[in-house]
Design a protein around this motif. Structure first.
Motif, PDB file in Angstrom:
ATOM      1  N   GLU A  19      76.840   2.155 -10.116  1.00 13.26           N
ATOM      2  CA  GLU A  19      76.902   3.348  -9.260  1.00 13.26           C
ATOM      3  C   GLU A  19      75.893   3.246  -8.110  1.00 13.26           C
ATOM      4  O   GLU A  19      76.206   3.569  -6.957  1.00 13.26           O
ATOM      5  N   LEU A  20      74.690   2.769  -8.415  1.00 17.57           N
ATOM      6  CA  LEU A  20      73.658   2.627  -7.379  1.00 17.57           C
ATOM      7  C   LEU A  20      74.015   1.522  -6.390  1.00 17.57           C
ATOM      8  O   LEU A  20      73.787   1.671  -5.183  1.00 17.57           O
ATOM      9  N   ILE A  21      74.582   0.438  -6.880  1.00 18.52           N
ATOM     10  CA  ILE A  21      75.004  -0.647  -5.981  1.00 18.52           C
ATOM     11  C   ILE A  21      76.112  -0.158  -5.049  1.00 18.52           C
ATOM     12  O   ILE A  21      76.119  -0.479  -3.850  1.00 18.52           O
ATOM     13  N   LYS A  22      77.022   0.652  -5.554  1.00 17.98           N
ATOM     14  CA  LYS A  22      78.081   1.210  -4.716  1.00 17.98           C
ATOM     15  C   LYS A  22      77.473   2.095  -3.615  1.00 17.98           C
ATOM     16  O   LYS A  22      77.879   2.013  -2.453  1.00 17.98           O
ATOM     17  N   MET A  23      76.492   2.936  -3.971  1.00 20.28           N
ATOM     18  CA  MET A  23      75.812   3.776  -2.980  1.00 20.28           C
ATOM     19  C   MET A  23      75.102   2.908  -1.941  1.00 20.28           C
ATOM     20  O   MET A  23      75.132   3.199  -0.745  1.00 20.28           O
ATOM     21  N   TYR A  24      74.460   1.856  -2.409  1.00 24.11           N
ATOM     22  CA  TYR A  24      73.738   0.916  -1.541  1.00 24.11           C
ATOM     23  C   TYR A  24      74.684   0.295  -0.515  1.00 24.11           C
ATOM     24  O   TYR A  24      74.384   0.260   0.677  1.00 24.11           O
ATOM     25  N   HIS A  25      75.852  -0.202  -0.982  1.00 24.09           N
ATOM     26  CA  HIS A  25      76.804  -0.842  -0.074  1.00 24.09           C
ATOM     27  C   HIS A  25      77.383   0.159   0.935  1.00 24.09           C
ATOM     28  O   HIS A  25      77.570  -0.188   2.104  1.00 24.09           O
ATOM     29  N   LYS A  26      77.643   1.376   0.502  1.00 19.90           N
ATOM     30  CA  LYS A  26      78.122   2.409   1.431  1.00 19.90           C
ATOM     31  C   LYS A  26      77.089   2.628   2.529  1.00 19.90           C
ATOM     32  O   LYS A  26      77.425   2.674   3.717  1.00 19.90           O
ATOM     33  N   ALA A  27      75.818   2.764   2.138  1.00 17.64           N
ATOM     34  CA  ALA A  27      74.751   2.972   3.121  1.00 17.64           C
ATOM     35  C   ALA A  27      74.641   1.779   4.065  1.00 17.64           C
ATOM     36  O   ALA A  27      74.465   1.956   5.279  1.00 17.64           O
ATOM     37  N   ARG A  28      74.763   0.562   3.549  1.00 16.68           N
ATOM     38  CA  ARG A  28      74.669  -0.626   4.399  1.00 16.68           C
ATOM     39  C   ARG A  28      75.764  -0.646   5.455  1.00 16.68           C
ATOM     40  O   ARG A  28      75.529  -1.010   6.606  1.00 16.68           O
ATOM     41  N   LYS A  29      76.984  -0.274   5.070  1.00 16.64           N
ATOM     42  CA  LYS A  29      78.092  -0.231   6.035  1.00 16.64           C
ATOM     43  C   LYS A  29      77.824   0.808   7.121  1.00 16.64           C
ATOM     44  O   LYS A  29      78.038   0.547   8.309  1.00 16.64           O
ATOM     45  N   LEU A  30      77.357   1.998   6.722  1.00 19.12           N
ATOM     46  CA  LEU A  30      77.063   3.050   7.695  1.00 19.12           C
ATOM     47  C   LEU A  30      75.899   2.648   8.601  1.00 19.12           C
ATOM     48  O   LEU A  30      75.947   2.876   9.817  1.00 19.12           O
ATOM     49  N   LEU A  31      74.864   2.042   8.032  1.00 16.28           N
ATOM     50  CA  LEU A  31      73.713   1.610   8.834  1.00 16.28           C
ATOM     51  C   LEU A  31      74.100   0.515   9.820  1.00 16.28           C
ATOM     52  O   LEU A  31      73.650   0.525  10.972  1.00 16.28           O
ATOM     53  N   LYS A  32      74.934  -0.419   9.376  1.00 13.09           N
ATOM     54  CA  LYS A  32      75.382  -1.483  10.278  1.00 13.09           C
ATOM     55  C   LYS A  32      76.131  -0.876  11.457  1.00 13.09           C
ATOM     56  O   LYS A  32      75.877  -1.220  12.619  1.00 13.09           O
ATOM     57  N   ALA A  33      77.036   0.049  11.175  1.00 16.41           N
ATOM     58  CA  ALA A  33      77.799   0.700  12.249  1.00 16.41           C
ATOM     59  C   ALA A  33      76.866   1.479  13.171  1.00 16.41           C
ATOM     60  O   ALA A  33      76.982   1.395  14.401  1.00 16.41           O
ATOM     61  N   TYR A  34      75.939   2.214  12.595  1.00 14.44           N
ATOM     62  CA  TYR A  34      75.016   3.028  13.397  1.00 14.44           C
ATOM     63  C   TYR A  34      74.116   2.158  14.271  1.00 14.44           C
ATOM     64  O   TYR A  34      73.944   2.411  15.462  1.00 14.44           O
ATOM     65  N   LEU A  49      75.553   9.709  10.935  1.00 10.80           N
ATOM     66  CA  LEU A  49      74.352  10.279  10.301  1.00 10.80           C
ATOM     67  C   LEU A  49      74.721  11.381   9.316  1.00 10.80           C
ATOM     68  O   LEU A  49      74.110  11.495   8.247  1.00 10.80           O
ATOM     69  N   SER A  50      75.713  12.195   9.658  1.00 13.47           N
ATOM     70  CA  SER A  50      76.151  13.261   8.748  1.00 13.47           C
ATOM     71  C   SER A  50      76.742  12.689   7.470  1.00 13.47           C
ATOM     72  O   SER A  50      76.582  13.265   6.389  1.00 13.47           O
ATOM     73  N   GLU A  51      77.414  11.548   7.571  1.00 17.58           N
ATOM     74  CA  GLU A  51      77.967  10.895   6.388  1.00 17.58           C
ATOM     75  C   GLU A  51      76.881  10.176   5.589  1.00 17.58           C
ATOM     76  O   GLU A  51      76.936  10.130   4.360  1.00 17.58           O
ATOM     77  N   ILE A  62      67.959   9.883  15.657  1.00 12.40           N
ATOM     78  CA  ILE A  62      67.449   8.695  14.969  1.00 12.40           C
ATOM     79  C   ILE A  62      67.660   7.508  15.904  1.00 12.40           C
ATOM     80  O   ILE A  62      68.800   7.171  16.234  1.00 12.40           O
ATOM     81  N   GLU A  63      66.579   6.872  16.317  1.00 13.27           N
ATOM     82  CA  GLU A  63      66.679   5.667  17.142  1.00 13.27           C
ATOM     83  C   GLU A  63      67.079   4.481  16.275  1.00 13.27           C
ATOM     84  O   GLU A  63      66.606   4.341  15.141  1.00 13.27           O
ATOM     85  N   ALA A  64      67.921   3.632  16.803  1.00 13.29           N
ATOM     86  CA  ALA A  64      68.319   2.399  16.120  1.00 13.29           C
ATOM     87  C   ALA A  64      67.347   1.282  16.495  1.00 13.29           C
ATOM     88  O   ALA A  64      66.790   1.300  17.586  1.00 13.29           O
ATOM     89  N   PRO A  65      67.108   0.336  15.598  1.00  9.35           N
ATOM     90  CA  PRO A  65      67.650   0.325  14.259  1.00  9.35           C
ATOM     91  C   PRO A  65      66.871   1.244  13.315  1.00  9.35           C
ATOM     92  O   PRO A  65      65.682   1.481  13.488  1.00  9.35           O
ATOM     93  N   PHE A  66      67.595   1.727  12.327  1.00  4.37           N
ATOM     94  CA  PHE A  66      67.050   2.558  11.265  1.00  4.37           C
ATOM     95  C   PHE A  66      67.497   1.945   9.946  1.00  4.37           C
ATOM     96  O   PHE A  66      68.603   1.405   9.852  1.00  4.37           O
ATOM     97  N   PHE A  67      66.650   2.042   8.921  1.00  4.01           N
ATOM     98  CA  PHE A  67      66.956   1.431   7.630  1.00  4.01           C
ATOM     99  C   PHE A  67      66.639   2.400   6.493  1.00  4.01           C
ATOM    100  O   PHE A  67      65.648   3.128   6.551  1.00  4.01           O
ATOM    101  N   CYS A  68      67.474   2.388   5.463  1.00  2.00           N
ATOM    102  CA  CYS A  68      67.213   3.157   4.243  1.00  2.00           C
ATOM    103  C   CYS A  68      67.951   2.482   3.091  1.00  2.00           C
ATOM    104  O   CYS A  68      68.739   1.566   3.311  1.00  2.00           O
TER     105      CYS A  68
END
Length: 190
Positions: A19-34, A49-51, A62-68
């Protein structure tokens, strides 16, 4: 109890849980796009950002790049500005109030590990894993955190606080103060 529930309760958890890995990958895709997005595409920036975030107030920039790590554990109040190259390790909740200024290269950590190696490292044959837990970070309204500062797990920073550049914030900081240094200490009231 799920690994995510353990993580958010501050208990040791398995960071490689599905479950955590799935959340991690979702965040990585959104961060890459952002982080690759043209800065003029304001509506798309807002959508991503809302997603990504659990809560995003009006006028957050939020200035790019941003990481979480996960994004969904981050809440940012209205009209807060996060400058370039910030890293928010949101293994537990990170709550930032309204009208905040977060300078470049600020790092906010919620994850922690035991200090002693034998308590931290779990060997399973040729594999190793690491004991991880996390504590929430809370930052009040009208806070300015200077560049290259680090905020440690479990820290609360009050309202109307200025944290000097390069500070290492290891303990709570009360309202209405200037705090600086390593470790960060209150130097005067504001």
């Amino acid at each position: 109890m799920t690994e995510k529930e353990k993580m958010l309760k501050g208990e040791p958890y398995n960071s490689r849980d599905a479950e955590l890995i799935k959340m991690y990958h979702k965040a990585r895709k959104l961060l890459k796009a952002y982080n690759m997005l043209d800065s003029e595409l304001g509506q798309e920036r807002e959508r991503i950002l809302s997603e990504l975030f659990g809560v995003k107030g009006e006028g957050v920039w939020i200035e790019a790049p941003f990481f979480c790590d996960y994004g969904e554990n981050i809440s940012i109040g209205s009209h807060t500005f996060v400058n370039t190259n910030c890293m928010f390790l949101d293994n537990n909740t990170i709550t930032i109030g309204e009208n905040g200024l977060i300078a470049p290269y600020v790092q906010i950590y919620t994850a922690k590990h035991p200090i002693k190696a034998s308590d931290r490292i779990v060997k399973n044959g040729s594999q190793s894993s690491y004991i991880t837990s996390a504590q929430a970070v809370k930052i009040g309204d009208n806070v300015w955190i200077g560049g290259n500062s680090v905020v440690f797990p479990g820290v609360t920073i009050g309202d109307n606080v200025t944290i000097g550049a390069g500070s290492i914030v290891t303990n709570d900081i009360p309202d209405n103060v200037l705090a600086v240094g390593n470790p960060c200490r209150v130097v005067r009231e504001l």
